[in-house]
Motif scaffolding. Structure first.
Motif, PDB file in Angstrom:
ATOM      1  N   SER A 131       0.816  -1.226   0.000  1.00 27.05           N
ATOM      2  CA  SER A 131       0.000   0.000   0.000  1.00 27.05           C
ATOM      3  C   SER A 131       0.844   1.269   0.000  1.00 27.05           C
ATOM      4  O   SER A 131       0.405   2.308  -0.504  1.00 27.05           O
ATOM      5  CB  SER A 131      -0.930   0.013   1.225  1.00 27.05           C
ATOM      6  N   SER A 132       2.052   1.196   0.570  1.00 27.97           N
ATOM      7  CA  SER A 132       2.872   2.403   0.720  1.00 27.97           C
ATOM      8  C   SER A 132       3.295   3.003  -0.620  1.00 27.97           C
ATOM      9  O   SER A 132       3.582   4.196  -0.713  1.00 27.97           O
ATOM     10  CB  SER A 132       4.119   2.084   1.546  1.00 27.97           C
ATOM     11  N   ILE A 133       3.327   2.179  -1.654  1.00 26.46           N
ATOM     12  CA  ILE A 133       3.820   2.672  -2.948  1.00 26.46           C
ATOM     13  C   ILE A 133       2.903   3.725  -3.546  1.00 26.46           C
ATOM     14  O   ILE A 133       3.336   4.573  -4.349  1.00 26.46           O
ATOM     15  CB  ILE A 133       4.002   1.491  -3.937  1.00 26.46           C
ATOM     16  N   ASP A 134       1.620   3.723  -3.179  1.00 22.59           N
ATOM     17  CA  ASP A 134       0.678   4.689  -3.751  1.00 22.59           C
ATOM     18  C   ASP A 134       1.090   6.121  -3.406  1.00 22.59           C
ATOM     19  O   ASP A 134       1.156   6.996  -4.280  1.00 22.59           O
ATOM     20  CB  ASP A 134      -0.741   4.409  -3.257  1.00 22.59           C
ATOM     21  N   LEU A 135       1.373   6.373  -2.126  1.00 23.29           N
ATOM     22  CA  LEU A 135       1.787   7.717  -1.707  1.00 23.29           C
ATOM     23  C   LEU A 135       3.161   8.074  -2.251  1.00 23.29           C
ATOM     24  O   LEU A 135       3.423   9.220  -2.633  1.00 23.29           O
ATOM     25  CB  LEU A 135       1.776   7.822  -0.176  1.00 23.29           C
TER      26      LEU A 135
END
Length: 430
Positions: free
Chosen positions: A268-272
């Motif tokens: 999920s962290s890759i989105d930001l």
């Protein structure tokens, strides 16, 4: 810059620009950006009905807020906090007006109306929230850049303060007639016989800068796609470890659930992170578009140079004609020479009248040539100073953009390493 100083618009070691005041002197804002805090916010979708057929038009407006930075010694016209709504087309109109009114300025680009480059994954839907946010940021950067010009322009001031009737105010300046004149002249500018070498170098520099930045952006897009896919595939690993934990003993199951959560967070962290990286790409893309402004300056200089050469050519022809009339010798084939041979030359009175007309024409051409030389020289000096300022801004901006990009990559690597460190600790604890 003095005449004795060697001009080098490509020297990247520009001296720092300082704005120091004498002791006890009150600093006066040099630009609107010095005096005002300017922000663009709240893109809003609106629909209006036009014409007798009552056809609906849907468009986006942006709210421009401006408020004084310091109420002491502020211009009374800038004291009021204002908020006006502007369409994208009004930003275009403002830029077109400034291009005509200040031709030597390296005009900041506007964000595109829609996504046109392959290196970005932003939606082409002009009402998409992500696209609107990108455009809002781009419009804000554009407005702050033009408000940072040292010259205050009343039309720019009205753009910030006057919502109703602003378009009519711009059109009343007659800028469109000047723009049409520029276009007609620029179309002829390819016939310049003696182009300025420094502006020829600028044209080559702009082309190389544009192609270089485009290559960087395309490479970044490919790398970003691979990294994004690599991060997202860890969501599959997360599900696998979660299902695996369901069949193990409690201690191992707990470790596998922790591993599953860590991998889910990583995915999920890759989105930001990609959103932040895309912001830096947009900033770099602005300088890709700046190259078009540099090329425009070259074309304007060519147009002015063509005007000079054209008038000088007419002046040279007039001097030749005067010499021929004075000597009575007409070199080359022409109808005047044929008439003189058939019916005799001009009388002294006729010759005097011709010479007077030629002298009058020469005088007018000399004045015109001097005016056009002055215009070309003034434009050249102003453009070169502006290009030096642009170079300094570019150097600072690119340093910040690329440094932030490197920091982001380091941050991404550190977070990935931390994830696998926690993964290892959870497994070893089992």
């Amino acid at each position: 810059m003095t005449d004795n100083e060697k001009f080098d618009m490509f020297d990247e070691e520009g001296s720092e620009i300082t704005n120091e005041n004498k002791p006890g002197e009150i600093k006066k804002p040099e630009s609107l950006l010095d005096a005002l805090e300017i922000n663009i916010s709240d893109p809003e979708r609106r629909t209006t009905t036009k014409g007798s057929l009552k056809m609906q038009e849907t468009y986006i407006v942006y709210m421009i807020e401006s408020k004084p930075r310091d109420l002491e010694n502020i211009d009374p016209m800038l004291e009021e906090v204002t908020a006006v709504w502007r369409r994208y087309s009004e930003f275009e109109l403002l830029r077109n007006y400034l291009i005509v009114s200040y031709p030597a300025i390296v005009m900041p680009p506007l964000p595109e109306k829609r996504t046109t480059f392959i290196w970005t994954k932003i939606s082409t839907d002009t009402f998409d929230p992500e696209f609107l946010e990108r455009r809002r940021v781009g419009l804000e950067v554009f407005l702050r850049r033009i408000c940072g010009f040292p010259k205050r322009d009343e039309i720019v001031m009205a753009f910030l303060k006057q919502e109703e009737g602003w378009r009519e105010t711009v059109m009343a300046t007659g800028y469109q007639a000047k723009a049409d004149s520029w276009l007609r002249t620029i179309n002829a500018s390819m016939r310049v016989k003696q182009p300025d070498s420094s502006f020829e170098e600028l044209k080559d520099y702009a082309t190389e800068m544009q192609s270089g930045i485009a290559a960087v952006l395309k490479a970044r897009s490919k790398i970003a796609d691979r990294i994004y896919g690599l991060f997202k595939i860890h969501a599959n690993y997360s599900r696998i470890f979660k299902d695996w934990g369901a069949i193990e003993d409690p201690k191992m199951a707990d470790a596998l659930r922790k591993v599953s959560l860590e991998l889910e967070k990583m995915s999920s962290s890759i989105d930001l992170l990609m959103e932040e990286e895309e912001l830096y790409a947009e900033q770099l893309k602005e300088y890709h578009n700046f190259a078009s402004s540099l090329k425009s300056i070259v074309k304007k200089h060519e147009a002015l140079q063509y005007d000079v050469e054209y008038v000088e050519s007419q002046l040279m022809s007039a001097h030749v004609e005067k010499k021929q009339v004075s000597s009575g010798v007409d070199k080359g084939f022409n109808f005047g020479g044929m008439r003189a041979k058939l019916f005799g030359g001009d009388t002294p009175e006729q010759k005097e009248i011709k010479l007077a007309k030629i002298d009058e024409n020469i005088h007018m051409l000399e004045q015109s040539a001097e005016t056009k030389r002055t215009a070309a020289s003034t434009f050249s000096s102003e453009a070169k100073e502006e290009i030096l300022q642009f170079k300094r801004r570019k150097q600072a901006d690119l340093w910040e953009i690329l440094t932030n990009y490197v920091i982001l990559q380091i941050k991404m690597s550190k977070e990935t390493k931390a994830t696998w460190t926690r993964f290892k600790a959870a497994i070893q604890a089992a």
